[in-house]
Design an enzyme around this catalytic site. Structure first.
Site, PDB file in Angstrom:
ATOM      1  N   LYS A 272       0.880   4.103  -2.847  1.00 52.08           N
ATOM      2  CA  LYS A 272       0.504   5.488  -2.532  1.00 52.08           C
ATOM      3  C   LYS A 272       1.643   6.463  -2.843  1.00 52.08           C
ATOM      4  O   LYS A 272       1.402   7.619  -3.207  1.00 52.08           O
ATOM      5  CB  LYS A 272       0.068   5.601  -1.069  1.00 52.08           C
ATOM      6  CG  LYS A 272      -1.260   4.890  -0.762  1.00 52.08           C
ATOM      7  CD  LYS A 272      -2.378   5.328  -1.699  1.00 52.08           C
ATOM      8  CE  LYS A 272      -3.767   5.015  -1.182  1.00 52.08           C
ATOM      9  NZ  LYS A 272      -4.815   5.334  -2.175  1.00 52.08           N
TER      10      LYS A 272
ATOM     11  N   TYR B 199       0.836  -1.217   0.000  1.00 55.22           N
ATOM     12  CA  TYR B 199       0.000   0.000   0.000  1.00 55.22           C
ATOM     13  C   TYR B 199       0.869   1.265   0.000  1.00 55.22           C
ATOM     14  O   TYR B 199       0.591   2.225  -0.734  1.00 55.22           O
ATOM     15  CB  TYR B 199      -0.888  -0.053   1.243  1.00 55.22           C
ATOM     16  CG  TYR B 199      -1.894   1.050   1.407  1.00 55.22           C
ATOM     17  CD1 TYR B 199      -3.120   1.020   0.724  1.00 55.22           C
ATOM     18  CD2 TYR B 199      -1.664   2.114   2.284  1.00 55.22           C
ATOM     19  CE1 TYR B 199      -4.063   2.024   0.915  1.00 55.22           C
ATOM     20  CE2 TYR B 199      -2.595   3.118   2.476  1.00 55.22           C
ATOM     21  CZ  TYR B 199      -3.794   3.064   1.794  1.00 55.22           C
ATOM     22  OH  TYR B 199      -4.727   4.059   1.977  1.00 55.22           O
TER      23      TYR B 199
HETATM   24  P1  NAP Z   1     -13.276   2.200   1.860  1.00 58.92           P
HETATM   25  O1  NAP Z   1     -14.262   2.640   2.886  1.00 58.92           O
HETATM   26  O2  NAP Z   1     -12.729   0.813   1.944  1.00 58.92           O
HETATM   27  O3  NAP Z   1     -13.914   2.455   0.407  1.00 58.92           O
HETATM   28  C1  NAP Z   1     -13.206   2.115  -0.755  1.00 58.92           C
HETATM   29  C2  NAP Z   1     -14.202   1.897  -1.877  1.00 58.92           C
HETATM   30  O4  NAP Z   1     -13.459   1.523  -3.051  1.00 58.92           O
HETATM   31  C3  NAP Z   1     -15.168   0.733  -1.575  1.00 58.92           C
HETATM   32  O5  NAP Z   1     -16.494   1.115  -1.867  1.00 58.92           O
HETATM   33  C4  NAP Z   1     -14.676  -0.352  -2.525  1.00 58.92           C
HETATM   34  O6  NAP Z   1     -15.683  -1.225  -3.005  1.00 58.92           O
HETATM   35  C5  NAP Z   1     -14.140   0.468  -3.686  1.00 58.92           C
HETATM   36  N1  NAP Z   1     -13.266  -0.325  -4.533  1.00 58.92           N
HETATM   37  C6  NAP Z   1     -12.312  -1.226  -4.142  1.00 58.92           C
HETATM   38  N2  NAP Z   1     -11.742  -1.801  -5.211  1.00 58.92           N
HETATM   39  C7  NAP Z   1     -12.341  -1.268  -6.312  1.00 58.92           C
HETATM   40  C8  NAP Z   1     -12.189  -1.478  -7.710  1.00 58.92           C
HETATM   41  N3  NAP Z   1     -11.293  -2.369  -8.205  1.00 58.92           N
HETATM   42  N4  NAP Z   1     -12.966  -0.757  -8.569  1.00 58.92           N
HETATM   43  C9  NAP Z   1     -13.872   0.116  -8.088  1.00 58.92           C
HETATM   44  N5  NAP Z   1     -14.066   0.355  -6.769  1.00 58.92           N
HETATM   45  C10 NAP Z   1     -13.307  -0.325  -5.890  1.00 58.92           C
HETATM   46  O7  NAP Z   1     -11.991   3.175   1.846  1.00 58.92           O
HETATM   47  P2  NAP Z   1     -11.798   4.707   2.320  1.00 58.92           P
HETATM   48  O8  NAP Z   1     -11.254   4.679   3.694  1.00 58.92           O
HETATM   49  O9  NAP Z   1     -13.009   5.511   1.996  1.00 58.92           O
HETATM   50  O10 NAP Z   1     -10.563   5.133   1.359  1.00 58.92           O
HETATM   51  C11 NAP Z   1     -10.754   5.807   0.120  1.00 58.92           C
HETATM   52  C12 NAP Z   1      -9.389   6.149  -0.468  1.00 58.92           C
HETATM   53  O11 NAP Z   1      -8.650   6.944   0.462  1.00 58.92           O
HETATM   54  C13 NAP Z   1      -8.526   4.934  -0.760  1.00 58.92           C
HETATM   55  O12 NAP Z   1      -7.757   5.139  -1.915  1.00 58.92           O
HETATM   56  C14 NAP Z   1      -7.637   4.861   0.454  1.00 58.92           C
HETATM   57  O13 NAP Z   1      -6.449   4.147   0.181  1.00 58.92           O
HETATM   58  C15 NAP Z   1      -7.412   6.325   0.731  1.00 58.92           C
HETATM   59  N6  NAP Z   1      -7.005   6.617   2.110  1.00 58.92           N
HETATM   60  C16 NAP Z   1      -7.806   6.303   3.177  1.00 58.92           C
HETATM   61  C17 NAP Z   1      -7.388   6.616   4.461  1.00 58.92           C
HETATM   62  C18 NAP Z   1      -8.216   6.315   5.689  1.00 58.92           C
HETATM   63  O14 NAP Z   1      -7.738   6.566   6.805  1.00 58.92           O
HETATM   64  N7  NAP Z   1      -9.438   5.810   5.564  1.00 58.92           N
HETATM   65  C19 NAP Z   1      -6.143   7.210   4.683  1.00 58.92           C
HETATM   66  C20 NAP Z   1      -5.358   7.503   3.567  1.00 58.92           C
HETATM   67  C21 NAP Z   1      -5.802   7.210   2.298  1.00 58.92           C
HETATM   68  P3  NAP Z   1     -16.042  -2.616  -2.249  1.00 58.92           P
HETATM   69  O15 NAP Z   1     -16.739  -2.210  -1.012  1.00 58.92           O
HETATM   70  O16 NAP Z   1     -16.922  -3.338  -3.209  1.00 58.92           O
HETATM   71  O17 NAP Z   1     -14.720  -3.288  -1.997  1.00 58.92           O
END
Ligand code: NAP
Length: 251
Positions: free
Chosen positions: A156, A152
């Site tokens: 990133k 990851y």
């Molecule tokens: P999340 O709640 O897990 O949501 C991610 C979404 O992406 C889910 O709806 C998932 O669908 C969808 N997804 C996964 N694989 C996919 C694919 N191949 N094609 C289309 N959609 C797909 O994550 P989040 O926390 O909101 O994070 C959103 C972004 O921010 C990510 O890139 C993450 O790495 C980044 N981020 C998050 C954090 C944090 O603290 N939360 C921190 C830094 C960066 P399914 O449910 O069907 O799997």
């Protein structure tokens, strides 16, 4: 004013993506709410249309070339040429390096890097044709290194180089590209991390908040606010930047 702009937000069924999609909808954009499962996008679409906006649910796998091509064509036909793209879809497959499988490495690279490449390559033609575009990629503070996330953090960090190169190549077409690097944001992804570490989420939140200068975990709306700025008409001279949204300095 961001009228007559069509945005695609990937991974927008829930979490940060859903918050960004709702915010761009309230900013006046038509929003394609893209996620793996089209039915799962209904809640985000209803939130946008319920607030008077226009939105379309699109089921697609960002890591699959044919799926991406079809999705972007569908958005252009049904909602309008996409000139805003937020590459937010993401997964985690955490493990220490010596235990990490090739499948877990490939899956993470596939969604974050290959997915952002495929989506951006498909969408940029509409931005170039329009002579205007905004690309926002979701990086992470993990790009700076994070135990158990060698896949990851590499993805990133890769997205930061991807973003800067997009800014250089697409600037002449009035297309900007920037990255947001969130810190700890309360979503299902961070709940999954707490579960993997065997720590109750409430305790995990408190531990995280103690490390964050503003004294709280981030919320999806914190990221949506930054995305809204980067996608706005007035942000046309901001490009190739990585904005850490982490409640304190990170780089
Ligand atoms: P999340 O709640 O897990 O949501 C991610 C979404 O992406 C889910 O709806 C998932 O669908 C969808 N997804 C996964 N694989 C996919 C694919 N191949 N094609 C289309 N959609 C797909 O994550 P989040 O926390 O909101 O994070 C959103 C972004 O921010 C990510 O890139 C993450 O790495 C980044 N981020 C998050 C954090 C944090 O603290 N939360 C921190 C830094 C960066 P399914 O449910 O069907 O799997």
């Amino acid at each position: 004013m961001a009228q007559h702009r069509t945005a695609i937000v990937t991974g927008a069924a829930r979490g940060i993506g859903a918050a960004i999609a709702r915010r761009l909808g309230s900013d006046g954009m038509q929003v394609a709410v893209l996620d793996l499962d089209e039915a799962a996008c209904a809640g985000t679409v209803e939130a946008i249309t319920g607030a008077g906006g226009e939105a379309l649910a699109v089921g697609a796998d960002v890591a699959d070339e044919a799926s991406v091509t079809a999705a972007v064509e569908r958005v252009a036909d049904e909602l309008g040429a996409p000139t805003v793209l937020v590459n937010n879809a993401g997964i985690i497959r955490d493990n220490l390096l010596f235990k990490m499988s090739v499948d877990d490495w490939d899956a993470v690279m596939g969604v974050h890097l290959r997915g952002s490449f495929l989506m951006t390559r498909a969408a940029q033609q509409h931005m170039v044709a329009a002579g205007w575009g905004r690309i926002v990629n979701l990086s992470s503070t993990s790009a700076l290194g994070n135990r158990g996330q060698v896949n990851y953090s590499a993805a990133k960090a890769g997205l930061q180089g991807f973003t800067k190169t997009l800014a250089i190549e697409l600037g002449r077409f009035n297309v900007t590209a920037n990255a947001i690097a969130p810190g700890f944001i309360e979503t299902e992804m961070t709940a999954a991390t707490a579960e993997r570490l065997g720590i109750p989420f409430e305790q995990f939140r408190e531990m995280a908040a103690q490390q964050i200068p503003v004294g709280r975990m981030g919320q999806p709306d914190d990221i949506a606010h930054t995305a809204s700025f980067l996608c706005s008409e007035g942000a046309g001279f901001v490009s190739g930047q990585v904005i850490y949204v982490a409640g304190g300095p990170k780089d």
